[in-house]
Design a protein around this motif. Structure first.
Motif, PDB file in Angstrom:
ATOM      1  N   PRO A  56      38.937  29.045  33.654  1.00 48.83           N
ATOM      2  CA  PRO A  56      39.294  28.281  34.861  1.00 48.83           C
ATOM      3  C   PRO A  56      38.148  28.292  35.874  1.00 48.83           C
ATOM      4  CG  PRO A  56      40.492  30.355  34.755  1.00 48.83           C
ATOM      5  CD  PRO A  56      39.798  30.196  33.447  1.00 48.83           C
ATOM      6  N   VAL A  84      39.661  23.339  37.492  1.00 50.62           N
ATOM      7  CA  VAL A  84      40.994  23.331  38.088  1.00 50.62           C
ATOM      8  C   VAL A  84      41.036  22.435  39.318  1.00 50.62           C
ATOM      9  CG1 VAL A  84      41.590  25.604  37.223  1.00 50.62           C
ATOM     10  CG2 VAL A  84      40.528  25.375  39.475  1.00 50.62           C
ATOM     11  N   ASP A  94      39.308  32.302  47.878  1.00 52.26           N
ATOM     12  CA  ASP A  94      40.669  32.799  47.707  1.00 52.26           C
ATOM     13  C   ASP A  94      41.070  32.790  46.232  1.00 52.26           C
ATOM     14  OD1 ASP A  94      43.991  31.832  48.468  1.00 52.26           O
ATOM     15  OD2 ASP A  94      43.056  33.787  48.833  1.00 52.26           O
ATOM     16  N   LEU A  95      40.756  31.695  45.569  1.00 55.52           N
ATOM     17  CA  LEU A  95      41.080  31.561  44.140  1.00 55.52           C
ATOM     18  C   LEU A  95      40.409  32.664  43.323  1.00 55.52           C
ATOM     19  CD1 LEU A  95      40.808  27.693  43.629  1.00 55.52           C
ATOM     20  CD2 LEU A  95      42.882  29.087  43.474  1.00 55.52           C
ATOM     21  N   ARG A  98      42.001  36.096  43.919  1.00 57.44           N
ATOM     22  CA  ARG A  98      43.290  36.300  43.278  1.00 57.44           C
ATOM     23  C   ARG A  98      43.219  36.071  41.766  1.00 57.44           C
ATOM     24  NH1 ARG A  98      46.957  32.744  44.835  1.00 57.44           N
ATOM     25  NH2 ARG A  98      45.635  31.448  46.135  1.00 57.44           N
ATOM     26  N   SER A  99      42.017  36.060  41.219  1.00 62.42           N
ATOM     27  CA  SER A  99      41.803  35.914  39.778  1.00 62.42           C
ATOM     28  C   SER A  99      42.393  34.631  39.218  1.00 62.42           C
ATOM     29  CB  SER A  99      42.391  37.100  39.006  1.00 62.42           C
ATOM     30  OG  SER A  99      41.811  38.283  39.425  1.00 62.42           O
ATOM     31  N   LYS A 100      42.504  33.597  40.090  1.00 58.86           N
ATOM     32  CA  LYS A 100      43.006  32.313  39.589  1.00 58.86           C
ATOM     33  C   LYS A 100      41.911  31.578  38.827  1.00 58.86           C
ATOM     34  CE  LYS A 100      47.164  32.243  41.507  1.00 58.86           C
ATOM     35  NZ  LYS A 100      48.230  32.870  40.704  1.00 58.86           N
ATOM     36  N   VAL A 101      40.689  31.809  39.254  1.00 57.01           N
ATOM     37  CA  VAL A 101      39.573  31.183  38.525  1.00 57.01           C
ATOM     38  C   VAL A 101      38.561  32.251  38.139  1.00 57.01           C
ATOM     39  CG1 VAL A 101      39.771  28.947  39.667  1.00 57.01           C
ATOM     40  CG2 VAL A 101      38.305  30.719  40.654  1.00 57.01           C
ATOM     41  N   GLN A 102      37.798  31.927  37.094  1.00 53.79           N
ATOM     42  CA  GLN A 102      36.745  32.826  36.665  1.00 53.79           C
ATOM     43  C   GLN A 102      35.431  32.501  37.389  1.00 53.79           C
ATOM     44  OE1 GLN A 102      37.392  34.992  33.823  1.00 53.79           O
ATOM     45  NE2 GLN A 102      35.462  36.039  34.219  1.00 53.79           N
TER      46      GLN A 102
END
Ligand SMILES: Nc1ncnc2c1ncn2[C@@H]1O[C@H](COP(=O)(O)OP(=O)(O)OP(=O)(O)O)[C@@H](O)[C@H]1O
Ligand SMILES: [Mg+2]
Lengths: 376, 310
Positions: A56, A84, A94-95, A98-102
């Motif tokens: 991501p 994404v 922020d992403l 929070r480990s939403k993206v690499q």
């Protein structure tokens, strides 16, 4: 108790030969000697080799332009990234947090202008490096994409050898950015710790469990003869394992070797001896093979976790670093990475060598003290 | 033989494992060339005592010599001259017969090892099987191999811990022939056993129970030392008689030997009176016989039980 008095070379050879013969006939142990390095190499090596897909990725487009758009499209098509969406800088952070993206790929203001002027602009990549395996390949993919896109945009020109921008990578959360290069040398130490301590631990307790130890004690053989006679065969085995791993490192995982191979083997020998000493000491404390096995794992786990093999050493809390500094593996990792990857010479090793020597000395003293000359 | 020098001469030997007092004030004297039998029930401390004699265990207290060497301080020198055969087979299962012998020869620093090993294999009759793994031998052969291994370095003293346990009668007989040969050649043998016939083949005996030496001497001395009077009871209807007699006055010991019953007691008159009145209306016959070694041992074992349980 003076363990060295009356050392007989002939008896020592006898013990050594016996150990070799028994080792040769013990299929399971023999399988383990070859099997453990291969299995670990497969496990870790597989993780290194398997390029993760569809990582991501968020894009911060501060300066949209034709090149940037083509580049993002190429990223989307590459299988390697999953875009994404386009976000602003704050959202991107922020992403990532929070480990939403690499990854966050940022085209900074003025990107197009610089590109057109022929002055390589900066392409900023922030990577979540807590999982370094995942980020390892991304950088080279980004460079390649840059070359491809540039070549497509300007079909008339020769294919450039470098992308038209400067890729600036920030490895977040894991500044050491451990990669495949770091893992294979580390594996060397992990495999040796595992097998050397275990093998020798079992070698002595096996005698005790089968009752043959009583026979050995009833002969004039001395503790030093028995201990060292049992160690030497495993030194050879350790060297075989190291050679296996090094060959795999070179030919399977393409890990470079900048330093002196002989020096590396010297360091390996020191490390093997430290582990064997520990194994023999364990086996003179343990009552049976199960206990020796348990002690090995009791030592193996912190070695694996606190030495810098699993987690970057400098990222660990202070107490963990203190524990880690006692373990030979910690220092061995620095030595091997230094020799293999940085080409360190002999004059740069002492800082890591003396802690290993100290460890070995203390353990050996303990071992000779606890070696039971009797069955009490 | 009574004036032969003492090969084993220890006294006041004690050994504890934790709070378990396994050997208590053991005193043993074994003369050169003697076959000395060491008897006692399971767990009585035979193996522990033998291990202390050859330096594998350190006594907590006590003093004495083995082959003229101090058992407490000179165990390394003792080991060189003692052949110790462990109770459990303790050669290496995963070495061949020849490799085992060769290893033992090396440990004792023997010169000309291959000749020594070849000769031992020939004597054993195992030359053709020298490459067989020791672990695959039958019990009888393992025992013979063990004996050969502990004889390799020509020891002056043999310590054999239950060498014939689980071995067939023929092999046992051969084994004892061999021991008598060795003894005739001047080698001292201390052998532990549970078999009465083997005990009777020993020149002298010691009986140990719960770590305490209960009796020692020749077989005859051990038997007479108990001051027992024994009647043998034969005839039909013997079943149940043993139980019936056990609690009667004057009866100290009832032991059945197949079709006969041995009833013994210290008080000759009381025993005789009891038996006569009890057997009056039965078809059973009673004859006074000399007590056997087995009667004596069972009596000793009972006595020690009473002593340690009471
Ligand atoms: N290393 C040890 N640690 C603790 N207890 C022990 C140890 N060795 C022996 N014992 C105990 O000491 C006692 C005497 O054991 P030993 O083996 O000497 O008896 P034994 O007379 O040889 O018996 P057996 O006829 O069954 O061979 C036993 O109760 C045993 O459990
Ligand atoms: Mg025993």
């Amino acid at each position: 108790m003076n363990g060295f008095s009356g050392f007989s070379f002939s008896r020592w050879i006898g013990i050594l030969l016996k150990e070799f013969i028994q080792l040769k006939r013990d299929r399971l142990t023999f399988g383990m000697i070859i099997g453990i390095p291969i299995m670990q190499l497969m496990l870790f090596g597989f993780a290194i080799n398997s390029d993760p897909k569809h990582l991501p990725t968020a894009v911060v487009m501060a300066d949209p332009g034709p090149f940037a758009r083509a580049y993002v499209a190429a990223m989307r098509n590459s299988d390697y990234f999953k875009i994404v969406g386009s976000v602003n800088e704050r959202e991107a952070n922020d992403l990532l947090e929070r480990s939403k993206v690499q990854f966050v790929v940022t085209f900074p203001p003025g990107f197009n202008r610089d590109l057109v002027r022929g002055k390589p602009p900066v392409l900023l990549v922030e990577a979540d490096a807590t999982d370094p395996m995942a980020t390892g390949g991304a950088i080279s993919v980004l460079n390649h994409l840059g070359i491809d896109v540039f070549a497509q945009d300007m079909p008339g020109l020769n294919r450039p050898s470098a992308p038209p921008f400067e890729l600036r990578v920030h490895r977040r959360y894991n500044p050491e950015g451990i990669t495949a290069y770091n893992v294979v040398p580390g594996l060397l130490g992990v495999i040796l710790t595992m097998t050397m301590v275990l093998m020798t631990g079992l070698a002595m307790t096996r005698e005790r469990e089968r009752g043959t130890f009583e026979n050995l004690l009833a002969t004039p053989a001395t503790p030093v003869e028995v201990m060292t006679g049992k160690i030497v065969p495993y030194i050879l085995i350790g060297l075989i394992q190291v050679t296996l791993v090094l060959l795999a490192a070179r030919w399977v995982f393409n890990v470079p070797m900048y330093g002196n191979l002989l020096l590396l083997y010297g360091v390996v020998l020191l490390f093997i001896c430290a582990n064997l000493t520990l194994g023999i000491t364990f086996s003179s404390i343990a009552r049976n093979q199960l206990q020796a096995m348990q002690m090995t794992f009791f030592f193996f786990l912190p070695s694996m976790l606190l030495s810098g093999f699993m987690f970057p050493f400098r990222g660990m809390p202070e107490w963990a670093q203190v524990v880690g500094n006692v373990l030979p593996l910690t220092h061995f990792l620095v030595l091997v990475r230094g020799i293999m990857l940085k080409g360190n010479g002999v004059n740069m090793l002492w800082d890591q060598v003396w802690p290993i020597l100290l460890f070995m000395g203390v353990v050996l003293a303990l071992g000779l003290k606890t070696f039971r000359r009797t069955l009490d | 033989m009574d004036n032969a020098p003492l090969v084993i001469d220890v006294a006041g030997i004690n050994k504890r494992f934790g709070d378990k007092h396994v050997v208590k004030d053991l005193a043993l004297q074994v003369r050169e060339g003697e076959i000395f039998g060491f008897l006692g029930p399971n767990g009585s401390g035979k193996t522990t005592s033998i291990r202390m004699l050859c330096g594998l265990l350190t006594p907590d207290s006590g003093r004495g010599t083995c082959l003229g060497l101090d058992v407490l301080t000179e165990s390394a020198a003792i080991k060189r001259q003692v052949g110790y055969m462990t109770q459990r087979f303790s050669l290496w299962d995963d070495l061949t017969i020849a490799e085992n012998l060769d290893f033992v020869a090396r440990m004792f620093g023997m010169k000309d090892r291959s000749t020594v090993v070849d000769k031992a294999l020939d004597d054993l009759g195992l030359s053709g099987r020298r490459k067989q793994l020791a672990g695959t031998l039958s019990g009888g052969w393992k025992q013979r191999l063990s004996l050969a291994a502990c004889l390799l370095h020509h020891p002056k003293l043999l310590l054999l811990d239950e060498p014939t346990a689980g071995v067939d009668p023929k092999a046992r007989r051969d084994f004892w022939e061999e021991i008598h040969h060795l003894s005739a050649a001047g080698i001292t043998v201390l052998v532990s056993t549970h078999y009465m016939d083997e005990a009777e083949r020993c020149h002298r005996l010691a009986y140990i129970a719960y770590g305490t030496l209960m009796a020692s001497g020749t077989a005859v001395e051990v038997v007479t030392g108990q001051h027992l009077h024994t009647w043998e009871i034969t005839g039909t209807g013997l079943q149940g008689m043993g139980e019936a007699l056990r609690a009667l006055p004057g009866v100290d010991l009832v032991a059945s030997f197949g079709a006969t019953l041995h009833v013994s007691g210290k008080d000759r008159d009381a025993l005789e009176a009891t038996l006569k009145s009890r057997l009056r209306d039965t078809p059973l016959k009673m004859t006074a016989v000399p007590p056997s070694l087995e009667d004596a041992f069972i009596y000793l074992m009972q006595g020690s039980q009473d002593q340690f349980q009471g």
